[in-house]
Design an enzyme around this catalytic site. Structure first.
Site, PDB file in Angstrom:
ATOM      1  N   ASP A 193      51.554  13.848  53.716  1.00 22.34           N
ATOM      2  CA  ASP A 193      52.285  12.583  53.752  1.00 22.34           C
ATOM      3  C   ASP A 193      51.853  11.670  52.606  1.00 22.34           C
ATOM      4  O   ASP A 193      50.705  11.214  52.570  1.00 22.34           O
ATOM      5  CB  ASP A 193      52.037  11.879  55.091  1.00 22.34           C
ATOM      6  N   ASP A 194      52.755  11.432  51.658  1.00 19.54           N
ATOM      7  CA  ASP A 194      52.509  10.550  50.510  1.00 19.54           C
ATOM      8  C   ASP A 194      51.497  11.121  49.527  1.00 19.54           C
ATOM      9  O   ASP A 194      50.895  10.374  48.748  1.00 19.54           O
ATOM     10  CB  ASP A 194      52.034   9.157  50.952  1.00 19.54           C
ATOM     11  N   CYS A 199      59.837   8.823  54.019  1.00 20.17           N
ATOM     12  CA  CYS A 199      59.451   9.720  55.115  1.00 20.17           C
ATOM     13  C   CYS A 199      60.602  10.345  55.895  1.00 20.17           C
ATOM     14  O   CYS A 199      60.764  11.565  55.927  1.00 20.17           O
ATOM     15  CB  CYS A 199      58.545   8.971  56.084  1.00 20.17           C
ATOM     16  N   ARG A 237      62.035  14.405  55.784  1.00 20.67           N
ATOM     17  CA  ARG A 237      61.829  15.353  56.875  1.00 20.67           C
ATOM     18  C   ARG A 237      63.160  15.898  57.401  1.00 20.67           C
ATOM     19  O   ARG A 237      63.260  17.064  57.793  1.00 20.67           O
ATOM     20  CB  ARG A 237      61.025  14.676  57.989  1.00 20.67           C
ATOM     21  N   LYS A 291      53.180  14.369  62.340  1.00 21.00           N
ATOM     22  CA  LYS A 291      54.145  13.275  62.225  1.00 21.00           C
ATOM     23  C   LYS A 291      55.583  13.794  62.318  1.00 21.00           C
ATOM     24  O   LYS A 291      56.017  14.591  61.493  1.00 21.00           O
ATOM     25  CB  LYS A 291      53.924  12.547  60.903  1.00 21.00           C
ATOM     26  N   HIS A 322      58.751  11.513  63.055  1.00 22.16           N
ATOM     27  CA  HIS A 322      59.490  10.462  62.345  1.00 22.16           C
ATOM     28  C   HIS A 322      60.981  10.745  62.200  1.00 22.16           C
ATOM     29  O   HIS A 322      61.618  10.394  61.207  1.00 22.16           O
ATOM     30  CB  HIS A 322      58.872  10.187  60.972  1.00 22.16           C
ATOM     31  N   SER A 381      55.221   6.865  61.559  1.00 23.09           N
ATOM     32  CA  SER A 381      54.140   6.709  60.593  1.00 23.09           C
ATOM     33  C   SER A 381      52.972   5.952  61.220  1.00 23.09           C
ATOM     34  O   SER A 381      53.154   5.162  62.151  1.00 23.09           O
ATOM     35  CB  SER A 381      54.634   5.955  59.353  1.00 23.09           C
ATOM     36  N   HIS A 404      48.981   9.045  54.129  1.00 27.47           N
ATOM     37  CA  HIS A 404      49.747   7.809  54.308  1.00 27.47           C
ATOM     38  C   HIS A 404      48.800   6.684  54.728  1.00 27.47           C
ATOM     39  O   HIS A 404      47.849   6.904  55.480  1.00 27.47           O
ATOM     40  CB  HIS A 404      50.805   8.043  55.387  1.00 27.47           C
ATOM     41  N   ASP A 437      55.789  15.056  51.400  1.00 23.46           N
ATOM     42  CA  ASP A 437      57.094  14.489  51.777  1.00 23.46           C
ATOM     43  C   ASP A 437      57.678  13.553  50.734  1.00 23.46           C
ATOM     44  O   ASP A 437      58.851  13.207  50.796  1.00 23.46           O
ATOM     45  CB  ASP A 437      57.012  13.788  53.140  1.00 23.46           C
ATOM     46  N   ASN A 438      56.875  13.098  49.792  1.00 29.40           N
ATOM     47  CA  ASN A 438      57.342  12.273  48.663  1.00 29.40           C
ATOM     48  C   ASN A 438      56.142  11.985  47.787  1.00 29.40           C
ATOM     49  O   ASN A 438      55.026  12.441  48.067  1.00 29.40           O
ATOM     50  CB  ASN A 438      58.007  10.966  49.131  1.00 29.40           C
ATOM     51  N   LYS A 484      56.467   6.735  45.092  1.00 27.92           N
ATOM     52  CA  LYS A 484      57.251   6.747  46.327  1.00 27.92           C
ATOM     53  C   LYS A 484      58.292   5.635  46.322  1.00 27.92           C
ATOM     54  O   LYS A 484      58.050   4.540  45.820  1.00 27.92           O
ATOM     55  CB  LYS A 484      56.301   6.572  47.516  1.00 27.92           C
TER      56      LYS A 484
END
Length: 427
Positions: free
Chosen positions: A42-43, A82, A86, A135, A137, A160, A214, A266-267, A282
């Site tokens: 994540d991130d 996010c 996904r 996660k 989301h 998140s 994240h 995810d980014n 991001k």
């Protein structure tokens, strides 16, 4: 042109070194479909792993994974934020087509539609046991729970870790509130190992969507102060440690040879983190917002190499269905490409364009086709010097606008954007 390779992280044992191997494949080792482990960080930025050039964060386990398989230098997330990212991964469709173009918040009643077909739903047709960890989301209402979208089991958080309430759920029951976030990476690993054992002789699909890195950051005391990159580096090195524990669990159970492992993000990075040589972060639609690490390992099938073919998580659904021997519903419009032949050693295959959507209004802001990328709008809505055309092969940092030099390319890519916008327009 292949991107420049980065050496393994300092501290990696010499016994882990892998001999050079040709970019060829002998094909799957058996007729049984492979186990599949997808790790969605994540991130995490493109430059946050030592195998992608980080001089301050050491990730020996992911470095080893990259040496054992293919390290893609043109890997893409499903979106710049996010929720839509996904949605793109699980459905194989661009997020607006999947109905989730924006980040969801706890008060939202919207979520992943029952009409969407997901990777685990398809894989269950081939006898897979399916587990979602971490996660989610993609909605908090009962109808949005992972167990309603093809997963046999779920353990993790619905949103998140900066949203409230932040709770842990097991299947459709809330089991923990408040949550000690410093324990999550370890506990997710334990759940993944339990899922491997629970599968028995059945092939498994594990979607491990890590909460970290994240913000807010949290790490166990044993990792505090470990990294030269501060708390963010501590968190990434903790993730690397526990992913190493998970990979070792595959090995000790004799499952390496028939398990396809995919690790990506995810980014791009948020406030902390490194987007590598790329412009932006991001939320933005410059490369730093979507270009992420992308590592694939399956010994004997996926060759050991570095590769610059563009791959995206939206490609996973058609690709994994191919490995499982399942045909996606022909009535569902997919946007990803089956990249199985690339994973197994092919230099390239014809692929669909890569689309960059604006998180503010959900509009299509840019497109990549081949080595060219065209921007038709910016995050802040300004139009100065638009359109922007970049040659990503020669100018990965998107520094030199070539629109006036290549009007034919601008026209062609603008036509691709117009076609997609027409497809996504409400009927």
């Amino acid at each position: 042109m292949l991107g420049a390779g980065a050496g393994a992280g300092a501290g990696t044992p010499s016994a882990d070194a892998e001999p050079a191997a040709a970019a060829t494949s002998t094909g799957p080792p058996s007729s049984r479909p492979p186990n599949i482990l997808v790790v969605y960080l994540d991130d995490l930025g493109y430059g946050d792993l030592s195998c992608y050039g980080s001089p301050m964060i050491q990730t020996p386990n992911l470095d080893r994974l990259a040496r054992q398989g293919t390290r893609f230098t043109h890997g893409y997330a499903g979106h710049t934020v996010c929720t839509p990212s996904r949605a793109g991964l699980l459905t194989g469709r661009v997020p607006p087509r999947a109905g989730l173009p924006h980040v969801l918040f706890p008060e939202d009643t919207k979520g992943l539609s029952a009409d969407e077909r997901t990777i685990p739903e398809y894989l269950k047709q081939a006898g897979y046991t399916t587990t979602c960890i971490g996660k989610w989301h993609l909605g908090s209402q009962p109808e949005h729970n992972p167990t309603r979208h093809g997963f046999d089991h779920f353990f993790g958080a619905l949103y998140s870790n900066d949203m409230r309430p932040f709770q842990l759920w097991r299947d459709e029951e809330m089991v923990e509130d408040p949550v000690d976030q410093s324990t999550l990476t370890r506990r997710y690993t334990e759940e993944a190992i339990a899922a491997i054992d629970r599968a028995g002789d059945d092939p498994f699909f594990i979607y491990l969507a890590e909460t970290m890195p994240h913000l807010p950051l949290a790490v166990e005391p044993r990792f505090e102060g470990q990294s030269e990159a501060g708390e963010y580096g501590d968190v990434v090195e903790s993730l690397d440690h526990y992913l190493g524990v998970l990979f070792e669990a595959l090995s000790t159970r004799g499952l390496d040879g028939n398990t396809l492992v995919i690790v990506t993000s995810d980014n791009g990075p948020w406030y902390d983190g490194d987007s590598g040589p790329f412009r932006g972060r991001k939320i933005g639609t410059y490369e730093g917002g979507l270009r992420v690490p992308f590592i694939v390992r399956w010994p004997g099938v996926v060759p050991r190499r570095e590769h610059d073919f563009p791959v995206t998580v939206i490609d996973l659904l058609p690709t994994l269905c191919s490995y499982a021997g399942v045909t996606p519903d022909p009535d569902v419009r997919l946007d990803g490409t089956n990249v199985r032949r690339v994973l197994e050693g092919r230099r390239s295959v014809p692929r669909t364009p890569i689309y960059y959507f604006d998180d503010n209004d959900g509009s299509l802001a840019a497109v990549r086709d081949g080595g060219w990328k065209l921007h038709v709008q910016r995050q802040d809505g300004t139009t100065r010097r638009l359109p922007e055309l970049y040659d990503l092969e020669r100018d990965p940092g998107e520094s030199y606008n070539l629109a006036s030099r290549h009007p034919d390319v601008v026209e062609r890519l603008a036509g691709i954007i117009d076609e997609m916008e027409a497809e996504l327009a409400p009927a």
